[in-house]
Design an enzyme around this catalytic site. Structure first.
Site, short mmCIF file in Angstrom:
data_model
loop_
_atom_site.label_atom_id
_atom_site.label_comp_id
_atom_site.label_asym_id
_atom_site.label_seq_id
_atom_site.Cartn_x
_atom_site.Cartn_y
_atom_site.Cartn_z
N ASP A 274 10.63 7.71 4.74
CA ASP A 274 11.33 7.07 5.84
C ASP A 274 12.81 7.39 5.77
O ASP A 274 13.34 7.76 4.71
CB ASP A 274 11.15 5.54 5.78
CG ASP A 274 9.74 5.14 6.21
OD1 ASP A 274 9.07 5.95 6.87
OD2 ASP A 274 9.33 4.01 5.86
N TYR A 342 6.93 5.37 -6.52
CA TYR A 342 8.00 4.69 -5.79
C TYR A 342 8.65 3.64 -6.66
O TYR A 342 8.01 2.99 -7.47
CB TYR A 342 7.43 3.98 -4.55
CG TYR A 342 6.90 4.90 -3.49
CD1 TYR A 342 7.68 5.23 -2.38
CD2 TYR A 342 5.62 5.44 -3.59
CE1 TYR A 342 7.20 6.06 -1.39
CE2 TYR A 342 5.12 6.28 -2.60
CZ TYR A 342 5.91 6.59 -1.51
OH TYR A 342 5.44 7.41 -0.53
N TYR A 414 1.32 3.67 2.76
CA TYR A 414 2.55 3.06 3.27
C TYR A 414 2.97 1.97 2.28
O TYR A 414 2.36 0.91 2.24
CB TYR A 414 2.32 2.46 4.66
CG TYR A 414 2.04 3.50 5.72
CD1 TYR A 414 3.08 4.25 6.28
CD2 TYR A 414 0.75 3.74 6.17
CE1 TYR A 414 2.84 5.19 7.25
CE2 TYR A 414 0.49 4.69 7.15
CZ TYR A 414 1.54 5.42 7.69
OH TYR A 414 1.30 6.35 8.65
#
Ligand code: ZN
Ligand code: ZN
Length: 457
Positions: A274, A342, A414
């Site tokens: 993103d 992440y 996601y």
């Protein structure tokens, strides 16, 4: 069975009785017979054998057949030994100088080859390439003539004019230019239009593999035009035509395009982060496609240094290497097979205890979650439920209502929704297992791993 059906000499005799045919074109009608020779040599050999047979007739009792064959060879065969024998024996013959199968205007198309080679040479003087391939569009009238002949004379072993011509031109180009023909991945395609007598050079693109890091938030992966004016420029975008002034792909692509003297570029990456997410760690694999480059072997270290200098503090590339179209196409599809790591800072609504985090990790790590397309991307992606593997989760309380989280997940997960639950569209989620609403306030990609991208260009 007809005795002449598989009799080459009978076919040659009938062909030359009907049409003027040069050595190259005669040989082409029998191109799939025998090996290690050329069509011109095949044609010449057939004419020689036929003229020997004619001479045999002449010398031993069947003078009439011998004379007929020799005249046919001298006229339609345009064959010098037959002409000499005709003169010696005082047989009159007409001089013919055009071939039924390859003459366009006043000239045979194979005679054009040296001129075409010269034109290619002039045009490529500033183009870097090591391999090439010839393509052509043949004259439809010539093609039709050969097709008709093939049917009428049962020529089962004939080669097409196009493939014969392409090979002959390719051989001559390879010799003069000292470059190799490559059928799979040529650097350059020399395309010849027979009707227009026009040469076109089609320079194939160069592909460069690499990995990028994004070091600053607010940079989209690809160029993002203003939604109000679709790039034309308006008040809301200050006339720039853009929603964001830069992009990762432009930071990489523009210097690459310039270094290779290309006409345009395209960047494909293994997935995307993103706009507010950093890409850290080993970097995201990408391949740049540069169209019509006149330089194919750039100094990649210099190019990387140039990109990193121009995009200092924003984007950084590593591991640049020349790649392939196949790799370019694979990148997107293999993205979901990658494992991605992440790092997140998570805000919770309610207070929680350390032991709640331990339980949450137990319920999330190693499970397959179901993720319906998030609300925020529903406008550009089809609405479906995806199953994604969560490999590893680490959660650490950093202060009241704040968690430092680490997630190792299957590509295409996601992560913001894995945390928030997206109003139940992702399950299980951190919100669900912790029992209080959670949101990512900061997210970074810290690693992308896959067998292919780690070991193959
Ligand atoms: Zn010909
Ligand atoms: Zn605008």
């Amino acid at each position: 069975m007809d005795a002449t059906r598989h009799n080459i000499m009978a076919k040659v005799e009938r062909l030359l009785d009907k049409h003027p045919i040069c050595d190259q074109c005669l040989g082409r009608q029998f191109a799939w017979l025998s090996t290690d020779t050329t069509n011109a040599h095949r044609g010449q050999s057939l004419k020689l054998a036929l003229s020997m047979s004619a001479d045999e007739h002449l010398k031993h009792e069947d003078k009439e057949t011998g004379e007929r064959l020799l005249i046919s060879l001298a006229e339609n065969g345009m064959f010098n030994p037959a002409k000499q024998l005709c003169e010696k024996n005082k047989f009159g013959f007409q001089v013919i100088d055009h071939c039924y199968l390859c003459t366009l205007g006043s000239e045979g198309i194979f005679e054009r080859i040296p001129r075409i080679v010269q034109r290619v040479q002039d045009a490529i003087s500033s183009v870097e390439f090591t391999t090439f391939l010839v393509g052509s569009s043949p004259d439809p009238i010539l093609v039709e003539k050969q097709d008709e002949l093939r049917a009428n004379f049962e020529l089962l072993d004939a080669e097409t004019l196009k493939s014969d011509f392409n090979r002959e031109l390719g051989k001559e180009l390879a010799r003069v230019l000292d470059r190799e023909v490559d059928f799979e991945r040529p650097d350059l395609v020399v395309f010849y239009d027979m009707v227009k007598d026009h040469v076109e050079l089609r320079i194939n693109p160069v592909f460069i593999f690499g990995r990028y890091n994004k070091l600053e938030r607010g940079i989209p992966q690809s160029r993002w035009d203003c939604g109000e004016c679709n790039g034309r420029g308006c008040d809301s975008c200050g006339g720039t035509g853009r929603k964001y002034q830069d992009s990762v792909s432009e930071y990489i692509g523009i210097p690459a395009k310039d270094a290779l003297h290309g006409s345009k570029f395209k960047v494909h990456a293994a997935g995307r982060e993103d706009i507010d997410v950093l890409m850290l760690g080993n970097g995201r694999p990408f391949v740049i496609e540069i169209s019509k480059p006149t330089i194919r072997k750039p100094n990649l270290e210099k190019l990387a240094a140039l990109i990193n200098e121009h995009a200092k503090g924003k984007v950084e590339v590593t591991g640049l290497a020349i790649s392939t179209r196949k790799r370019f196409q694979q990148l997107k599809s293999e993205s979901s097979e990658n494992v991605k790591e992440y790092q997140a800072i998570i805000q919770t609504e309610e207070e929680f205890a350390e032991e709640d985090l331990v339980k949450a990790v137990e319920r999330l790590a190693g499970v397959t979650i179901e993720q319906r397309t998030p609300n925020r991307v529903a406008h550009r992606r089809s609405d479906l439920v995806r199953k994604k593997q969560v490999n590893e989760v680490k959660l650490k309380k950093i202060e009241s209502k704040k968690i430092d989280g680490f997630f190792r997940v299957q590509g295409g997960t996601y992560v913001k929704e894995l945390v928030s639950g997206d109003e139940g569209r992702t399950s299980p989620s951190l919100t669900e297992v912790l029992g209080t609403s959670c949101i990512c306030i900061l997210l970074d990609v810290v690693g992308i791993h896959s067998r292919q991208t780690d070991h193959n260009l």
